[in-house]
Motif scaffolding. Structure first.
Motif, PDB file in Angstrom:
ATOM      1  N   ARG A   1      36.191   3.800  13.267  1.00 32.30           N
ATOM      2  CA  ARG A   1      35.118   3.619  13.169  1.00 32.30           C
ATOM      3  C   ARG A   1      34.236   3.543  11.750  1.00 32.30           C
ATOM      4  O   ARG A   1      32.915   3.558  11.473  1.00 32.30           O
ATOM      5  N   ALA A   2      35.049   3.611  10.560  1.00 31.10           N
ATOM      6  CA  ALA A   2      34.592   3.888   9.374  1.00 31.10           C
ATOM      7  C   ALA A   2      34.147   2.412   8.631  1.00 31.10           C
ATOM      8  O   ALA A   2      33.454   2.306   7.956  1.00 31.10           O
ATOM      9  N   LYS A   3      34.822   1.454   9.115  1.00 28.46           N
ATOM     10  CA  LYS A   3      34.475  -0.048   8.498  1.00 28.46           C
ATOM     11  C   LYS A   3      33.198  -0.356   8.592  1.00 28.46           C
ATOM     12  O   LYS A   3      32.646  -0.479   9.795  1.00 28.46           O
ATOM     13  N   GLY A   4      32.250  -0.326   7.375  1.00 24.93           N
ATOM     14  CA  GLY A   4      30.793  -0.702   7.442  1.00 24.93           C
ATOM     15  C   GLY A   4      29.992   0.114   7.733  1.00 24.93           C
ATOM     16  O   GLY A   4      28.722  -0.085   7.914  1.00 24.93           O
ATOM     17  N   VAL A   5      30.606   1.315   7.981  1.00 25.55           N
ATOM     18  CA  VAL A   5      29.591   2.525   8.422  1.00 25.55           C
ATOM     19  C   VAL A   5      29.618   3.613   7.210  1.00 25.55           C
ATOM     20  O   VAL A   5      30.679   4.460   7.350  1.00 25.55           O
ATOM     21  N   GLY A   6      28.852   3.850   6.445  1.00 24.18           N
ATOM     22  CA  GLY A   6      28.704   4.393   5.362  1.00 24.18           C
ATOM     23  C   GLY A   6      29.049   6.050   5.500  1.00 24.18           C
ATOM     24  O   GLY A   6      29.858   6.691   4.748  1.00 24.18           O
ATOM     25  N   PHE A   7      28.244   6.430   6.180  1.00 26.10           N
ATOM     26  CA  PHE A   7      28.290   7.935   6.751  1.00 26.10           C
ATOM     27  C   PHE A   7      29.653   8.445   7.114  1.00 26.10           C
ATOM     28  O   PHE A   7      30.406   9.552   6.694  1.00 26.10           O
ATOM     29  N   VAL A   8      30.551   7.588   7.909  1.00 25.93           N
ATOM     30  CA  VAL A   8      31.817   7.856   8.534  1.00 25.93           C
ATOM     31  C   VAL A   8      32.640   7.725   7.189  1.00 25.93           C
ATOM     32  O   VAL A   8      33.641   8.776   6.918  1.00 25.93           O
ATOM     33  N   THR A   9      32.517   6.917   6.337  1.00 24.65           N
ATOM     34  CA  THR A   9      33.446   6.548   5.259  1.00 24.65           C
ATOM     35  C   THR A   9      33.461   7.790   4.287  1.00 24.65           C
ATOM     36  O   THR A   9      34.366   8.189   3.799  1.00 24.65           O
ATOM     37  N   ALA A  10      32.136   8.320   4.087  1.00 25.30           N
ATOM     38  CA  ALA A  10      31.887   9.394   3.023  1.00 25.30           C
ATOM     39  C   ALA A  10      32.456  10.639   3.796  1.00 25.30           C
ATOM     40  O   ALA A  10      32.912  11.688   3.039  1.00 25.30           O
ATOM     41  N   ALA A  11      32.435  10.779   5.191  1.00 21.33           N
ATOM     42  CA  ALA A  11      33.140  11.830   5.774  1.00 21.33           C
ATOM     43  C   ALA A  11      34.553  12.035   5.625  1.00 21.33           C
ATOM     44  O   ALA A  11      35.294  12.935   5.491  1.00 21.33           O
ATOM     45  N   LEU A  12      35.310  10.937   5.822  1.00 23.22           N
ATOM     46  CA  LEU A  12      36.574  10.604   5.529  1.00 23.22           C
ATOM     47  C   LEU A  12      36.975  11.188   4.015  1.00 23.22           C
ATOM     48  O   LEU A  12      37.918  11.929   3.913  1.00 23.22           O
ATOM     49  N   LYS A  13      36.189  10.666   3.292  1.00 24.12           N
ATOM     50  CA  LYS A  13      36.492  10.992   1.922  1.00 24.12           C
ATOM     51  C   LYS A  13      36.459  12.320   1.418  1.00 24.12           C
ATOM     52  O   LYS A  13      37.027  13.113   0.705  1.00 24.12           O
ATOM     53  N   GLU A  14      35.260  13.121   2.006  1.00 24.46           N
ATOM     54  CA  GLU A  14      34.920  14.521   1.915  1.00 24.46           C
ATOM     55  C   GLU A  14      36.271  15.349   2.460  1.00 24.46           C
ATOM     56  O   GLU A  14      36.601  16.303   2.075  1.00 24.46           O
ATOM     57  N   MET A  15      36.812  14.903   3.503  1.00 25.30           N
ATOM     58  CA  MET A  15      37.841  15.650   4.260  1.00 25.30           C
ATOM     59  C   MET A  15      39.074  15.470   3.554  1.00 25.30           C
ATOM     60  O   MET A  15      40.017  16.373   2.975  1.00 25.30           O
ATOM     61  N   GLU A  16      39.326  14.172   2.687  1.00 25.18           N
ATOM     62  CA  GLU A  16      40.446  14.146   1.770  1.00 25.18           C
ATOM     63  C   GLU A  16      40.354  14.894   0.598  1.00 25.18           C
ATOM     64  O   GLU A  16      41.433  15.546   0.131  1.00 25.18           O
ATOM     65  N   GLU A  17      39.043  15.141   0.025  1.00 25.72           N
ATOM     66  CA  GLU A  17      38.975  15.793  -1.219  1.00 25.72           C
ATOM     67  C   GLU A  17      39.111  17.357  -0.961  1.00 25.72           C
ATOM     68  O   GLU A  17      39.559  18.024  -1.792  1.00 25.72           O
ATOM     69  N   SER A  18      38.756  17.732   0.087  1.00 24.70           N
ATOM     70  CA  SER A  18      38.621  19.154   0.823  1.00 24.70           C
ATOM     71  C   SER A  18      39.692  19.852   1.182  1.00 24.70           C
ATOM     72  O   SER A  18      39.998  21.091   1.526  1.00 24.70           O
ATOM     73  N   LEU A  19      40.187  18.974   2.155  1.00 25.33           N
ATOM     74  CA  LEU A  19      41.341  19.527   3.157  1.00 25.33           C
ATOM     75  C   LEU A  19      42.693  18.919   3.057  1.00 25.33           C
ATOM     76  O   LEU A  19      43.512  19.151   3.728  1.00 25.33           O
ATOM     77  N   SER A  20      42.818  18.063   2.025  1.00 24.84           N
ATOM     78  CA  SER A  20      44.325  17.566   1.885  1.00 24.84           C
ATOM     79  C   SER A  20      45.513  18.233   1.682  1.00 24.84           C
ATOM     80  O   SER A  20      46.442  17.756   1.918  1.00 24.84           O
ATOM     81  N   GLU A  21      45.176  19.458   1.168  1.00 24.40           N
ATOM     82  CA  GLU A  21      46.086  20.500   1.003  1.00 24.40           C
ATOM     83  C   GLU A  21      46.771  21.224   2.272  1.00 24.40           C
ATOM     84  O   GLU A  21      47.778  21.869   2.038  1.00 24.40           O
TER      85      GLU A  21
END
Length: 598
Positions: free
Chosen positions: A563-583
Motif C-alpha cells: 500500500r506504500a506506492k504513492g502513499v506518503g505516510f505509509v512510506t514514512a512508516a516503513l522507513k521508520e521501522m527500518e531505522e528503528s527495528l532493523s536489528e
C-alpha cells in the motif's frame, strides 16, 4: 533561477527594443521604478533601453505609479502621519499603506491574532508589565508608550496583550522577498493549489478559516504570512494528481518550496500571529516531516498568542474565537501525541491550558460548503473527526501520564503491593473510557462510511484509537512477572487481540482511505504497532506463540508495503521501522520461560 535575482542575460537584453521616445525618457523622474523601489535595489537602465535590467529580466513594464517616499523633517511631531501610513521605504511599508487606505471592510479589522499590520503578545501575570501599571497607562489616554511605540490591548478582565507594529520586528523586510520567491516556485498554479488544499486537506484538518484566507487571497498573495502560503501549497501538492488541470502540468519543486517555508517560518517567529502557528502545524503534518523541536517552538508561540487561555468572553470577533479554539486544540494534540510517539515529556501542563470542549459552532463551514470536485473530502465528517480526536486525546493523555509519566513510581508501588490485579484495577477506568468513546462514534466516522468519489480521513482517527489501546496493553505485558498463570493468559489473549485488530485495520484500508489526509502521528503510530508486536514475540511463552507473532508481523509489514506506492505516510512508516527495528532478528527462537507464576 531565483525570481528575486536582479541579473539579466545578454540574450535577454539584446531582444529588448531600443528607446524611441528620447524626450519622454529624459523627462521621467530620476528615481527607481516601482519594482526596484519594492526590492530596495538600484534601478539600473540598460544602455539604449527604456526598461531597467530587473524589469527586462522579469518581462514587466517599468512603472512609476507609487507615490515618492515622504520624508519627515527633523523635529517634526504633531500632525505628522504615523509610520503605519507613511512608511514607503520598503515594500512592506507600501503594503501597510495600501491596507490602511483600503476602505473595504475586512474580517481582519478587529482581529487580535491576525491583524493586518500589528502583532500581539500575551502579558502573563508575572511578566514585567504589571497589571496595575497597565491600568494607569490606559487611563492616561491612547495606551501608548511614547518611548517604544508599543501599546496595550485588553480583551477581557485580567487579559491584556502587548501590541507592536509588524515592521518593528526583526527580519520584517524579508517578507516580500520570501513571498515572491514562494509564489514564483508554484506560478501559475497558486490558485489551483489553494482550491486543492481546501478541497482535500482543510475539511480533515480544519485549522484555517477559509473565509479569511480566501478574502486575502482574492486581493493578493502578498497579504499572507510567507510560511503559511508555502505550507498550504506544499500540503496541496500531495494531491497534485487529483486535479485535472494540475496533473497535466509539471509539478513544482517541493524541496525548494520546503526550504523557503522553513526559513520564512523562523523569520516570522519574531512577530507571532495565528498564521505563524497555522503554518508550523501544517508543515508538521507533512509525511515524514514531524519534528519534536518544532513542536516545542510552536507550543511556545501559541502561548505568546494566548492560545492557552479560554477566549469565550474576549472582546474579539466570534469567528476568531472559533479559530482560536480549534488552534488551541490542534496545538494541544500536536504536543500530546508528539510526546507519546517521540517518548518525550509533554510541554503542556493540562492545568495551565484552559481548553473548553470544542463544538460544531466553532467551525465556520458546514456540509453546505462541501465541494463537488472529485477526490475532495467531506466538511461535516471533518468537523466531527476533529471533535472526536480531541476527546480521544484526553483519554490518551491520561493513559500516558498514568503509565509512562515521570511519576510512575505510584504505578510501580501498586504493582509491588497488589500485583497485576492492582494494575488492572488502575487501568480499568481508561479501558471503559475507550469503549465508551468507540461506542459513541457517529456513523459518519466509521471506516465503512465512504462516499462515491470522495476521500475519507477516518483512518487516522481509528489508528489513533488503536495506539491508545496498545499503550495500555503494552504496559500490562511488561508487568506480568510473578502473576498467576490464568491471569497472565487472560492478559496475553487481550493483548494479542489488539495486535490482530491493528493488522486487520491495515488490511481493510481502501484507496479512499489511503489517499486521504493522514496527520503527523500516523507513520510513527504504525511503527508503534510493529514494536508492540515485537514485545509480544519477545515475551512469548512457547515457540508456537512466537511463530504466530513472527507471521503476524510479517503480514503487517507486507500489508504496508503493498500500500506504500504513492502513499506518503505509509512510506514514512516503513522507513521508520527500518531505522528503528532493523536489528531485531525474529528468525531466531525466543527464550521460553521454564515456568510462569503460580
Amino acid at each position: 533561477m531565483d525570481a528575486s535575482s536582479g541579473s539579466s542575460s545578454p540574450a535577454t537584453l539584446a531582444t529588448e527594443p531600443p528607446t524611441r521616445d528620447r524626450a519622454r525618457l529624459s523627462s521621467r523622474p530620476e528615481r527607481p521604478c516601482d519594482t526596484c523601489r519594492k526590492r530596495k535595489l538600484k534601478c539600473a537602465k540598460a544602455p539604449g533601453h527604456e526598461r531597467c535590467v530587473l524589469c527586462i529580466f522579469h518581462d514587466r513594464d517599468c512603472t512609476y505609479e507609487d507615490a515618492p517616499q515622504l520624508r519627515r523633517k527633523r523635529g517634526s511631531g504633531v500632525g505628522q502621519p504615523s509610520p503605519e501610513t507613511v512608511d514607503s521605504s520598503t515594500a512592506s511599508g507600501k503594503r501597510r499603506k495600501a491596507i490602511t487606505e483600503d476602505a473595504t471592510p475586512s474580517l481582519l479589522d478587529q482581529a487580535l491574532g491576525l491583524h493586518r499590520t500589528t502583532h500581539f503578545k500575551y502579558i502573563g501575570s508575572s511578566s514585567p508589565q504589571q497589571e496595575k501599571l497597565v491600568d494607569i497607562i490606559h487611563q492616561v489616554g491612547p495606551s501608548q508608550d511614547c518611548l517604544t511605540g508599543t501599546k496595550f490591548r485588553r480583551v477581557a478582565h485580567h487579559v491584556t496583550f502587548l501590541s507592536k507594529p509588524d515592521h518593528d520586528a526583526p527580519l520584517s523586510n524579508d517578507t516580500d522577498r520570501d513571498l515572491e520567491a514562494i509564489e514564483s516556485l508554484v506560478s501559475p498554479h497558486g490558485r489551483g493549489l489553494v482550491d486543492l488544499y481546501f478541497g482535500t486537506v482543510h475539511p480533515s484538518y480544519p485549522i484555517l478559516h477559509k473565509g479569511v484566507f480566501m478574502e486575502k487571497y482574492k486581493r493578493s498573495y502578498t497579504e499572507f504570512s510567507p510560511p503559511l502560503l508555502a505550507a498550504v501549497y506544499l500540503l496541496a501538492m500531495d494531491w497534485w494528481e487529483f486535479d485535472r488541470e494540475l496533473s497535466s502540468q509539471a509539478k513544482p519543486d517541493t524541496g525548494a518550496l520546503s526550504q523557503w517555508a522553513t526559513k520564512a517560518l523562523m523569520d516570522v517567529m519574531h512577530r507571532p500571529k495565528l498564521s505563524s502557528a497555522q503554518a508550523a502545524l501544517l508543515l508538521l503534518q507533512r509525511a515524514g516531516c514531524d519534528s519534536w523541536i518544532l513542536t516545542s517552538q510552536v507550543v511556545a508561540l501559541g502561548e505568546e498568542l494566548g492560545l492557552h487561555l479560554d477566549c469565550s468572553d474576549w472582546n474579539i470577533p466570534d469567528w476568531e474565537k472559533g479559530l482560536r479554539r480549534r488552534l488551541s486544540w490542534a496545538l494541544f494534540m500536536q504536543d500530546k501525541w508528539g510526546s507519546l510517539i517521540h517518548g518525550r515529556p509533554s510541554h503542556i501542563s493540562s492545568s495551565c491550558w484552559q481548553l473548553p470542549d470544542i463544538t460544531l459552532n466553532d467551525f465556520p463551514e458546514s456540509a453546505a460548503d462541501d465541494e463537488n470536485r472529485e477526490g475532495s473530502s467531506e466538511v461535516e465528517k471533518g468537523r466531527l473527526l476533529f471533535i472526536y480526536l480531541t476527546r480521544l486525546t484526553m483519554i490518551m493523555t491520561e493513559a500516558k501520564e498514568c503509565l509512562y509519566g515521570p511519576h510512575d513510581t505510584r504505578v510501580q508501588a501498586i504493582v509491588r503491593s497488589a500485583g497485576l490485579q492492582g494494575l488492572l484495577e488502575l487501568v480499568k477506568p481508561l479501558v471503559v473510557q475507550l469503549k465508551d468513546w468507540m461506542h459513541s462514534l457517529p456513523p459518519e466516522l466509521r471506516m465503512s462510511d465512504i462516499k462515491t468519489r470522495k476521500l475519507c480521513s477516518n483512518g487516522y482517527l481509528h489508528l489513533s484509537y488503536l495506539v491508545t489501546e496498545i499503550i495500555i496493553h503494552r504496559h500490562i505485558i511488561s508487568n506480568l512477572d510473578s502473576a498467576p498463570s490464568p491471569l497472565i493468559a487472560l492478559c496475553r489473549d487481550a493483548a494479542r487481540a489488539r495486535l490482530e485488530r491493528a493488522v486487520a485495520f491495515v488490511d481493510a484500508l481502501k484507496p479512499e482511505h489511503l489517499q486521504a489526509f493522514w496527520w503527523f502521528a500516523a507513520p510513527k503510530s504504525l511503527a508503534y504497532i510493529r514494536t508492540y508486536g515485537g514485545l509480544l514475540w519477545a515475551t512469548s511463552a512457547t515457540e508456537d506463540e512466537a511463530e504466530f507473532y513472527r507471521k503476524k508481523l510479517a503480514d503487517f509489514r507486507w500489508g504496508l508495503k503493498v500500500r506504500a506506492k504513492g502513499v506518503g505516510f505509509v512510506t514514512a512508516a516503513l522507513k521508520e521501522m527500518e531505522e528503528s527495528l532493523s536489528e531485531i532478528d525474529m528468525s531466531r527462537g525466543v527464550a521460553v520461560p521454564e515456568s510462569t507464576g503460580g
